[in-house]
Scaffold this motif. Structure first.
Motif, PDB file in Angstrom:
ATOM      1  N   SER A   1       0.830  -1.209   0.000  1.00 14.64           N
ATOM      2  CA  SER A   1       0.000   0.000   0.000  1.00 14.64           C
ATOM      3  C   SER A   1       0.866   1.260   0.000  1.00 14.64           C
ATOM      4  O   SER A   1       0.605   2.212  -0.724  1.00 14.64           O
ATOM      5  CB  SER A   1      -0.915   0.018   1.226  1.00 14.64           C
ATOM      6  OG  SER A   1      -1.718  -1.123   1.251  1.00 14.64           O
ATOM      7  N   ILE A   2       1.921   1.248   0.846  1.00 16.34           N
ATOM      8  CA  ILE A   2       2.836   2.389   0.894  1.00 16.34           C
ATOM      9  C   ILE A   2       3.502   2.579  -0.476  1.00 16.34           C
ATOM     10  O   ILE A   2       3.602   3.694  -0.999  1.00 16.34           O
ATOM     11  CB  ILE A   2       3.925   2.163   1.977  1.00 16.34           C
ATOM     12  CG1 ILE A   2       3.294   1.950   3.351  1.00 16.34           C
ATOM     13  CG2 ILE A   2       4.942   3.302   1.976  1.00 16.34           C
ATOM     14  CD1 ILE A   2       2.817   3.178   4.043  1.00 16.34           C
TER      15      ILE A   2
ATOM     16  N   GLU B   1      -4.180   4.598  12.159  1.00 17.95           N
ATOM     17  CA  GLU B   1      -5.397   4.760  12.958  1.00 17.95           C
ATOM     18  C   GLU B   1      -5.974   3.429  13.449  1.00 17.95           C
ATOM     19  O   GLU B   1      -6.273   3.264  14.622  1.00 17.95           O
ATOM     20  CB  GLU B   1      -6.472   5.512  12.147  1.00 17.95           C
ATOM     21  CG  GLU B   1      -6.022   6.879  11.636  1.00 17.95           C
ATOM     22  CD  GLU B   1      -5.904   7.918  12.741  1.00 17.95           C
ATOM     23  OE1 GLU B   1      -6.488   7.716  13.816  1.00 17.95           O
ATOM     24  OE2 GLU B   1      -5.207   8.937  12.515  1.00 17.95           O
ATOM     25  N   LYS B   2      -6.151   2.472  12.511  1.00 10.01           N
ATOM     26  CA  LYS B   2      -6.823   1.221  12.904  1.00 10.01           C
ATOM     27  C   LYS B   2      -5.775   0.146  13.142  1.00 10.01           C
ATOM     28  O   LYS B   2      -5.446  -0.614  12.240  1.00 10.01           O
ATOM     29  CB  LYS B   2      -7.780   0.778  11.787  1.00 10.01           C
ATOM     30  CG  LYS B   2      -8.881   1.779  11.500  1.00 10.01           C
ATOM     31  CD  LYS B   2      -9.640   1.374  10.238  1.00 10.01           C
ATOM     32  CE  LYS B   2     -10.558   2.488   9.791  1.00 10.01           C
ATOM     33  NZ  LYS B   2     -10.897   2.399   8.367  1.00 10.01           N
TER      34      LYS B   2
ATOM     35  N   LYS C   1      -5.658   8.312   2.089  1.00  8.42           N
ATOM     36  CA  LYS C   1      -6.417   8.290   3.347  1.00  8.42           C
ATOM     37  C   LYS C   1      -6.626   6.863   3.890  1.00  8.42           C
ATOM     38  O   LYS C   1      -6.342   6.607   5.067  1.00  8.42           O
ATOM     39  CB  LYS C   1      -7.763   9.010   3.121  1.00  8.42           C
ATOM     40  CG  LYS C   1      -8.739   8.928   4.280  1.00  8.42           C
ATOM     41  CD  LYS C   1      -8.313   9.834   5.433  1.00  8.42           C
ATOM     42  CE  LYS C   1      -9.386   9.988   6.496  1.00  8.42           C
ATOM     43  NZ  LYS C   1      -9.546   8.824   7.367  1.00  8.42           N
ATOM     44  N   PRO C   2      -7.130   5.914   3.062  1.00  6.83           N
ATOM     45  CA  PRO C   2      -7.318   4.568   3.623  1.00  6.83           C
ATOM     46  C   PRO C   2      -6.009   3.925   4.084  1.00  6.83           C
ATOM     47  O   PRO C   2      -5.998   3.135   5.038  1.00  6.83           O
ATOM     48  CB  PRO C   2      -7.934   3.769   2.466  1.00  6.83           C
ATOM     49  CG  PRO C   2      -7.843   4.613   1.253  1.00  6.83           C
ATOM     50  CD  PRO C   2      -7.616   6.024   1.676  1.00  6.83           C
TER      51      PRO C   2
ATOM     52  N   ALA D   1      -5.894  14.857  -4.749  1.00  5.40           N
ATOM     53  CA  ALA D   1      -6.058  13.502  -5.276  1.00  5.40           C
ATOM     54  C   ALA D   1      -5.149  12.517  -4.526  1.00  5.40           C
ATOM     55  O   ALA D   1      -5.568  11.404  -4.177  1.00  5.40           O
ATOM     56  CB  ALA D   1      -5.754  13.478  -6.780  1.00  5.40           C
ATOM     57  N   ILE D   2      -3.897  12.947  -4.261  1.00  3.31           N
ATOM     58  CA  ILE D   2      -2.967  12.083  -3.506  1.00  3.31           C
ATOM     59  C   ILE D   2      -3.502  11.860  -2.093  1.00  3.31           C
ATOM     60  O   ILE D   2      -3.480  10.742  -1.570  1.00  3.31           O
ATOM     61  CB  ILE D   2      -1.552  12.703  -3.471  1.00  3.31           C
ATOM     62  CG1 ILE D   2      -0.934  12.691  -4.865  1.00  3.31           C
ATOM     63  CG2 ILE D   2      -0.649  11.944  -2.500  1.00  3.31           C
ATOM     64  CD1 ILE D   2       0.363  13.488  -4.974  1.00  3.31           C
ATOM     65  N   ASP D   3      -4.018  12.930  -1.466  1.00  8.45           N
ATOM     66  CA  ASP D   3      -4.556  12.810  -0.104  1.00  8.45           C
ATOM     67  C   ASP D   3      -5.726  11.829  -0.055  1.00  8.45           C
ATOM     68  O   ASP D   3      -5.814  10.992   0.851  1.00  8.45           O
ATOM     69  CB  ASP D   3      -5.026  14.182   0.411  1.00  8.45           C
ATOM     70  CG  ASP D   3      -3.850  15.097   0.728  1.00  8.45           C
ATOM     71  OD1 ASP D   3      -2.713  14.591   0.788  1.00  8.45           O
ATOM     72  OD2 ASP D   3      -4.067  16.306   0.900  1.00  8.45           O
ATOM     73  N   VAL D   4      -6.631  11.937  -1.043  1.00  6.84           N
ATOM     74  CA  VAL D   4      -7.799  11.050  -1.071  1.00  6.84           C
ATOM     75  C   VAL D   4      -7.349   9.602  -1.236  1.00  6.84           C
ATOM     76  O   VAL D   4      -7.821   8.695  -0.551  1.00  6.84           O
ATOM     77  CB  VAL D   4      -8.760  11.471  -2.220  1.00  6.84           C
ATOM     78  CG1 VAL D   4      -9.821  10.416  -2.451  1.00  6.84           C
ATOM     79  CG2 VAL D   4      -9.395  12.813  -1.896  1.00  6.84           C
ATOM     80  N   ARG D   5      -6.377   9.392  -2.133  1.00  4.57           N
ATOM     81  CA  ARG D   5      -5.872   8.045  -2.388  1.00  4.57           C
ATOM     82  C   ARG D   5      -5.137   7.488  -1.148  1.00  4.57           C
ATOM     83  O   ARG D   5      -5.171   6.295  -0.880  1.00  4.57           O
ATOM     84  CB  ARG D   5      -4.930   8.120  -3.594  1.00  4.57           C
ATOM     85  CG  ARG D   5      -4.236   6.844  -3.986  1.00  4.57           C
ATOM     86  CD  ARG D   5      -5.182   5.847  -4.601  1.00  4.57           C
ATOM     87  NE  ARG D   5      -4.504   4.583  -4.860  1.00  4.57           N
ATOM     88  CZ  ARG D   5      -4.222   3.703  -3.924  1.00  4.57           C
ATOM     89  NH1 ARG D   5      -4.566   3.939  -2.676  1.00  4.57           N
ATOM     90  NH2 ARG D   5      -3.594   2.573  -4.217  1.00  4.57           N
TER      91      ARG D   5
END
Ligand SMILES: [Cu+2]
Length: 243
Positions: A16-17, A95-96, A87-88, A81-85
């Motif tokens: 993911s990273i 966070e989780k 976030k998860p 766009a980078i931030d939205v991509r």
């Protein structure tokens, strides 16, 4: 291409990273080629020539201002766009946090690392095991580090884990990872923290769960317990490997 230069990835969230890195490299790569290509073209097209005068551009017409405004809007759009991509992925890494099989307190100091494993009862304070330099963890298990600093700001960085987190004096910052491959990997401090910052090296030793259990038995010979095992019985998956 460029991403093949990255060190091998041994983290469950590594892909993911890397996908975010790839996205950023593509965006800035295209922007770099466009900007430098335009610069080069203008240098050649508008070079000094006999009889041609330079013009003084003040940027006070909308048409001239557009040369600034349009790129700014494009950059802001790509940034969002980078931030939205991302976030998860941020949620996943920061966070989780999944339930941990092993919790280790990590103190950074000028100039080294100190790892504290809880006693066989899974609680810190009584029979802790303190190790310096080498952090031993099982592969395929979620490890939670409680990251602190004894003096200045340091930063825990293992490139193969795709994990970097600052350690701040007075704070205990949780970070988690799950290593997929046994091996030895360098732990680096990635904040300039003093004259011997360069020598602030640690080793992450990832072993199979069976080898980890052996290591535990050697270091807690009387009890044979599992460090980091939660007292309530939840969160430990180390024992599952034994059955
Ligand atoms: Cu440091």
């Amino acid at each position: 291409m460029i991403l093949s230069w990255l060190p091998e990835d041994i983290s469950t969230f590594g892909p993911s990273i890397d996908s975010i890195l790839r996205l950023i490299i593509y965006i800035v790569g295209v922007a770099f080629l466009l900007a430098e290509g335009t610069l080069l073209a203008f240098v050649i097209l508008y070079r000094r020539r006999e009889g041609r005068r330079a013009s003084f551009v003040r940027g006070d017409s909308l048409r001239q201002l557009a040369w600034v405004l349009v790129p700014v809007i494009i950059v802001i759009f790509l940034d969002v766009a980078i931030d939205v991509r991302a976030k998860p992925i941020w949620d996943l890494v920061k966070e989780k946090r999944p339930p941990a099989a092993l919790t280790v307190k990590l103190q950074s100091l000028q100039f080294g690392w100190e790892f504290t494993y809880p006693g066989p009862d899974g609680k810190f304070g009584k029979q802790d095991l303190v190790q310096t330099t080498t952090l031993t963890v099982p592969a395929g298990r979620v490890v939670l580090l409680l990251l602190g600093s004894k003096d200045v700001i340091h930063s825990f960085y293992v490139p193969q884990l795709r994990l970097r987190q600052d350690a701040v004096p007075g704070r205990e910052i949780p970070v988690w990872f799950e290593a997929t491959q046994p091996g030895k990997y360098d732990i680096a401090c990635s904040q300039l923290c003093g004259v011997s910052h360069f020598a602030m090296k640690g080793i992450l030793r990832v072993v199979t769960p069976e080898e980890f259990q052996q290591w535990v038995n050697q270091h807690w010979p009387k009890s044979g317990g599992e460090p980091g095992k939660s007292a309530s019985g939840t969160g430990s998956s180390l024992s599952r490997t034994e059955g």
